[in-house]
Design an enzyme around this catalytic site. Sequence first.
Site, PDB file in Angstrom:
ATOM      1  N   HIS A   1       0.844  -1.198   0.000  1.00  0.00           N
ATOM      2  CA  HIS A   1       0.000   0.000   0.000  1.00  0.00           C
ATOM      3  C   HIS A   1       0.886   1.258   0.000  1.00  0.00           C
ATOM      4  CE1 HIS A   1      -3.169  -2.688   2.107  1.00  0.00           C
ATOM      5  NE2 HIS A   1      -3.629  -2.442   0.894  1.00  0.00           N
TER       6      HIS A   1
ATOM      7  N   LYS B   1     -16.040  -7.722   4.399  1.00  0.00           N
ATOM      8  CA  LYS B   1     -14.957  -8.237   5.248  1.00  0.00           C
ATOM      9  C   LYS B   1     -15.206  -7.844   6.693  1.00  0.00           C
ATOM     10  CE  LYS B   1     -11.404  -7.522   1.689  1.00  0.00           C
ATOM     11  NZ  LYS B   1     -10.275  -6.641   1.347  1.00  0.00           N
TER      12      LYS B   1
ATOM     13  N   ARG C   1      -1.948  -5.829  -8.417  1.00  0.00           N
ATOM     14  CA  ARG C   1      -0.786  -6.668  -8.131  1.00  0.00           C
ATOM     15  C   ARG C   1      -0.630  -7.801  -9.126  1.00  0.00           C
ATOM     16  NH1 ARG C   1      -2.955  -8.227  -2.558  1.00  0.00           N
ATOM     17  NH2 ARG C   1      -4.771  -8.045  -3.896  1.00  0.00           N
TER      18      ARG C   1
ATOM     19  N   SER D   1      -3.377  -7.925   2.985  1.00  0.00           N
ATOM     20  CA  SER D   1      -3.618  -7.678   4.409  1.00  0.00           C
ATOM     21  C   SER D   1      -4.009  -8.959   5.134  1.00  0.00           C
ATOM     22  CB  SER D   1      -4.703  -6.622   4.582  1.00  0.00           C
ATOM     23  OG  SER D   1      -4.258  -5.417   4.033  1.00  0.00           O
TER      24      SER D   1
END
Length: 161
Positions: free
Chosen positions: A18, A42, A91, A129
């Site tokens: 990040h 989430k 990514r 994460s």
Amino acid sequence: MRPIAVYPGSFDPPTNGHLDIILRATHLFPKVIVAITDNANKYPTFPLKDRLKMLRESTKHISSVQVEFFSGLLVNYLKKKKATVIIRGLRAISDFEYEFQMALMNRKLNKGIETVFLMPDEAYTYISSSLINEVSRLGGNIKDLVPHSVEMLMKKKKKGV
Ligand code: COA
């Protein structure tokens, strides 16, 4: 005048990936607002106030970065901030479908907003994460994967301090 950019995410916790995207965005835009929110799909590990603290601490040396919370629709937050660019990191190909859907939905909701995708350094392409949370919870070393302030806060949390 160059546009204000918003980098939204749950940042639960923020990672070096990040940070890499934030830094790249500051080279393109005069002001970058890192906007933390809860992703409705989430369940967060860290409360919003901890994520705000971690991100402020790890970006304090970059004057063009501001860190805030938001709730509700991202496009409404951009309007409030007079921002017209959304920054997202890509990514791997696996990110693409989700990001493509979000970018087109945001464009449908507000035609004046563009999403700009940036690629992090290849050293960070495997970091997420949830993986950081799992490795840390199981006693693995996350030293090179997250900013120092994040590592410290995660250690404290594990000890229950
Ligand atoms: N380096 C490392 N990891 C990265 C990364 C990078 N450069 N870029 C993304 N990731 C990871 C994150 O760590 C996260 O991993 P996880 O799933 O293991 O937690 C994952 O990729 C995606 O997280 P993030 O970038 O924080 O996005 P998100 O999917 O949690 O958040 C929002 C998406 C918040 C932008 C979106 O839900 C939103 O806009 N919400 C507001 C409501 C709204 O407007 N909804 C309509 C949207 S069209």
